[in-house]
Design a protein around this motif. Structure first.
Motif, PDB file in Angstrom:
ATOM      1  N   UNK A   1     -49.835   2.909  16.145  1.00 42.09           N
ATOM      2  CA  UNK A   1     -49.189   1.601  16.052  1.00 42.09           C
ATOM      3  C   UNK A   1     -50.165   0.551  15.510  1.00 42.09           C
ATOM      4  N   UNK A   2     -51.397   0.538  16.051  1.00 43.97           N
ATOM      5  CA  UNK A   2     -52.418  -0.401  15.578  1.00 43.97           C
ATOM      6  C   UNK A   2     -52.726  -0.177  14.102  1.00 43.97           C
ATOM      7  N   UNK A   3     -52.878   1.081  13.698  1.00 49.33           N
ATOM      8  CA  UNK A   3     -53.195   1.391  12.303  1.00 49.33           C
ATOM      9  C   UNK A   3     -52.073   0.905  11.377  1.00 49.33           C
ATOM     10  N   UNK A   4     -50.839   1.128  11.780  1.00 50.81           N
ATOM     11  CA  UNK A   4     -49.697   0.679  10.976  1.00 50.81           C
ATOM     12  C   UNK A   4     -49.699  -0.836  10.844  1.00 50.81           C
ATOM     13  N   UNK A   5     -49.886  -1.540  11.958  1.00 50.26           N
ATOM     14  CA  UNK A   5     -49.903  -3.016  11.918  1.00 50.26           C
ATOM     15  C   UNK A   5     -51.044  -3.537  11.054  1.00 50.26           C
TER      16      UNK A   5
END
Length: 172
Positions: free
Chosen positions: A138-142
């Protein structure tokens, strides 16, 4: 993620000892959609990710992993960041830690499908209706979607920080 042959060969010599590997995460976008794959090993949706082969350029590895896992051709547009994963232990007892190189990629052609057996599905998801993503996905996508400048790297315990300070993402 299937274990690359070079890692299997190393494991014959080092057994379950900790192994430092280079990995890539590819966030692929098409308009207001992001590509996600559903992993065969745990059923989670995630970004495309994989291990860089010896001598392979990380950006080439990202494009290769996208093609292998989803059947899509993608162009790597930007290096978003470089991060160290937490150490982990696999079910077979192997220990590893990854230097994860995060790339923002743009869809060029193809329709997503589980292309290599590592995933049971591959699909475009509207950015405003993403499924739950495990771990750092999720962090990488954001981070990739918000990318608008120099690459980020995580700093821990730099001279300007005390050990109690939290990690800071700093432009490169």
């Amino acid at each position: 993620m299937a274990t690359p042959d070079f890692v299997l060969e190393l494991r014959k010599s080092i057994g379950h000892a900790p192994l430092w590997l280079i990995g890539v995460t590819a966030v692929v976008v098409r308009g207001d959609e992001a590509l996600l794959v559903r992993r065969a090993d745990n059923g989670n949706w995630s970004n495309v990710a994989g291990v860089v082969d010896p001598g392979e350029e990380p950006a080439d590895a990202a494009a290769r992993e996208v093609l292998e896992e989803s059947g899509l051709v993608a162009e790597v547009d930007a290096l978003v960041g470089v991060f160290a994963s937490e150490p982990l232990q696999y079910a077979n007892g192997d220990h590893a830690q990854y230097l994860d190189v995060l790339f923002l990629c743009r869809w060029v052609s193809g329709e997503p499908h589980p292309a290599d057996g590592e995933n049971t599905a591959a699909a475009w998801w509207p950015l405003d209706a993403l499924p739950p993503l495990p771990g750092t996905h999720d962090e990488r996508l954001r981070l990739a979607l918000a990318h608008a400048g120099p690459a980020l790297f995580r700093r821990r315990n730099s001279p300007a920080e005390s050990p109690a300070d939290s990690p800071v993402d700093t432009p490169a």
